[in-house]
Design a protein around this motif. Structure first.
Motif, short mmCIF file in Angstrom:
data_model
loop_
_atom_site.label_atom_id
_atom_site.label_comp_id
_atom_site.label_asym_id
_atom_site.label_seq_id
_atom_site.Cartn_x
_atom_site.Cartn_y
_atom_site.Cartn_z
N LEU A 19 0.72 -1.19 -0.05
CA LEU A 19 0.08 -0.06 -0.02
C LEU A 19 0.79 1.28 -0.12
N LEU A 20 2.09 1.25 0.63
CA LEU A 20 3.06 2.25 0.36
C LEU A 20 4.47 1.82 -0.55
N ARG A 21 4.98 2.75 -0.75
CA ARG A 21 6.45 2.50 -1.29
C ARG A 21 7.39 3.26 -0.45
N ARG A 22 8.63 2.55 -0.14
CA ARG A 22 9.31 3.01 0.66
C ARG A 22 10.66 3.29 -0.36
N ILE A 23 10.91 4.71 -0.41
CA ILE A 23 11.97 5.21 -1.50
C ILE A 23 13.21 5.33 -0.53
N GLU A 24 14.28 4.69 -1.15
CA GLU A 24 15.57 4.93 -0.39
C GLU A 24 16.51 5.43 -1.36
N VAL A 25 16.86 6.59 -1.16
CA VAL A 25 17.81 7.61 -1.99
C VAL A 25 19.11 7.67 -1.03
N PRO A 26 20.24 7.43 -1.88
CA PRO A 26 21.45 7.52 -1.31
C PRO A 26 21.57 9.05 -0.52
N ARG A 27 22.25 8.96 0.70
CA ARG A 27 22.55 10.17 1.54
C ARG A 27 21.16 11.02 1.81
N ASN A 28 20.07 10.21 2.02
CA ASN A 28 18.62 10.72 2.33
C ASN A 28 17.95 9.76 3.34
N PRO A 29 17.07 10.24 4.15
CA PRO A 29 16.60 9.29 4.82
C PRO A 29 15.42 8.76 4.08
N ALA A 30 14.94 7.56 4.46
CA ALA A 30 13.90 6.77 3.69
C ALA A 30 12.60 7.80 3.65
N ARG A 31 12.11 7.71 2.48
CA ARG A 31 10.36 8.14 2.40
C ARG A 31 9.68 7.54 1.95
N TYR A 32 8.36 8.00 1.97
CA TYR A 32 7.29 7.10 1.83
C TYR A 32 6.20 7.95 0.65
N GLU A 33 5.71 6.82 0.08
CA GLU A 33 4.68 7.36 -1.08
C GLU A 33 3.49 6.56 -1.23
N THR A 34 2.33 7.11 -1.61
CA THR A 34 1.24 6.15 -1.76
C THR A 34 1.13 5.78 -3.35
N ARG A 35 2.07 6.62 -4.02
CA ARG A 35 1.87 5.92 -5.38
C ARG A 35 2.66 4.46 -5.61
N VAL A 36 2.01 3.62 -6.01
CA VAL A 36 2.58 2.19 -5.73
C VAL A 36 2.14 1.56 -7.25
N GLY A 37 2.98 0.62 -7.62
CA GLY A 37 2.44 -0.32 -8.58
C GLY A 37 2.48 0.22 -10.09
N ASP A 38 3.10 1.36 -10.45
CA ASP A 38 3.28 1.93 -11.75
C ASP A 38 4.67 1.95 -12.02
N ASN A 39 5.68 1.83 -11.23
CA ASN A 39 7.02 1.71 -11.73
C ASN A 39 7.72 2.89 -12.08
N HIS A 40 7.19 4.07 -11.49
CA HIS A 40 7.88 5.48 -11.68
C HIS A 40 9.16 5.51 -11.01
N HIS A 41 9.68 6.65 -11.49
CA HIS A 41 11.06 6.64 -10.77
C HIS A 41 11.11 8.12 -10.17
N HIS A 42 12.24 8.69 -9.57
CA HIS A 42 12.51 9.92 -8.94
C HIS A 42 13.34 10.59 -9.38
N MET A 43 13.26 12.02 -9.25
CA MET A 43 14.25 13.13 -9.48
C MET A 43 14.65 13.58 -8.02
N VAL A 44 16.02 13.89 -7.79
CA VAL A 44 16.29 14.22 -6.29
C VAL A 44 17.24 15.58 -6.56
N CYS A 45 16.81 16.35 -5.84
CA CYS A 45 17.73 17.71 -5.80
C CYS A 45 18.77 17.56 -4.85
N ARG A 46 19.87 17.64 -5.43
CA ARG A 46 21.20 17.69 -4.78
C ARG A 46 21.41 18.68 -3.47
#
Length: 162
Positions: free
Chosen positions: A78-105
Motif C-alpha cells: 500500500l506504500l512504497r519506501r523510497i531509499e535514496v543515497p544520503r537521504n532518509p527513507a521516504r514514503y509515498e502512496t503511488r505504488v504499482g506503476d514503476n515510476h522513478h524519482h528526481m532528487v535535488c542535490r
C-alpha cells in the motif's frame, strides 16, 4: 482535517483506503488510516513527518507504532519506501506503476518521473544474469528550480557587490 476539507471528502477518502486495506488483507484501523492519509497528503514524506502528521490526529500514538504501521503498509504494497543515497527513507502512496524519482542535490526535494519507456520494468538491462526482471528503479540527480533560482539570485548579489 483541514478547514477546506469537507466531512464528505474525508469520508470518501477513508472509504477508499478502507477498501484498499481490505484488498490487501489488512484490518482497517485508525492508525493505518491516519498513516495513509498523512503520506497521501505529503508524498515523499520522511517517517518523522508522518509521525507529526499522525500525532495531530491521534495524539497518543507512539513513534514506534507509526514505524510499525509504515513497515506493514510497505510490506503489504500500500506504500512504497523510497531509499535514496544520503537521504532518509521516504514514503509515498503511488505504488504499482514503476515510476522513478528526481532528487535535488541541494535541498533533497524529490519529484516523481514517469517511466521512460512503456510499462514495467520500462527499462531493459544490458544483461539479466538469469533474473526475471519485473521492475526498474532509476534516480535522477540534479538541482530543483527553487534551488537554481536561489543560486542565481545569490550569484547576482555577489556580482553586484564586486
Amino acid at each position: 482535517m483541514s478547514s477546506k476539507e469537507s466531512v464528505t471528502e474525508r469520508a470518501a477518502r477513508e472509504a477508499r483506503w478502507a477498501e484498499r486495506l481490505h484488498d490487501h488483507g489488512r484490518r482497517v484501523t485508525r492508525q493505518r488510516l491516519a498513516v495513509l492519509d498523512a503520506v497521501e497528503h505529503a508524498p515523499h514524506a520522511v517517517a518523522e513527518d508522518v509521525v507529526s502528521a499522525v500525532r495531530a490526529e491521534l495524539p497518543g500514538i507512539t513513534v514506534q507504532s507509526v514505524y510499525v504501521v509504515l513497515s506493514d503498509l510497505t510490506d503489504s504494497g500500500l506504500l512504497r519506501r523510497i531509499e535514496v543515497p544520503r537521504n532518509p527513507a521516504r514514503y509515498e502512496t503511488r505504488v504499482g506503476d514503476n515510476h522513478h524519482h528526481m532528487v535535488c542535490r541541494s535541498c533533497g526535494r524529490i519529484d516523481d518521473v514517469d517511466c521512460a519507456v512503456g510499462a514495467a520494468p520500462c527499462l531493459t538491462a544490458a544483461g539479466d544474469h538469469g533474473f526475471t526482471i519485473d521492475e526498474a528503479e532509476v534516480t535522477y540527480w540534479g538541482t530543483c528550480p527553487d534551488c537554481t533560482d536561489q543560486k542565481d539570485l545569490h550569484i547576482g548579489r555577489s556580482n553586484k557587490e564586486r
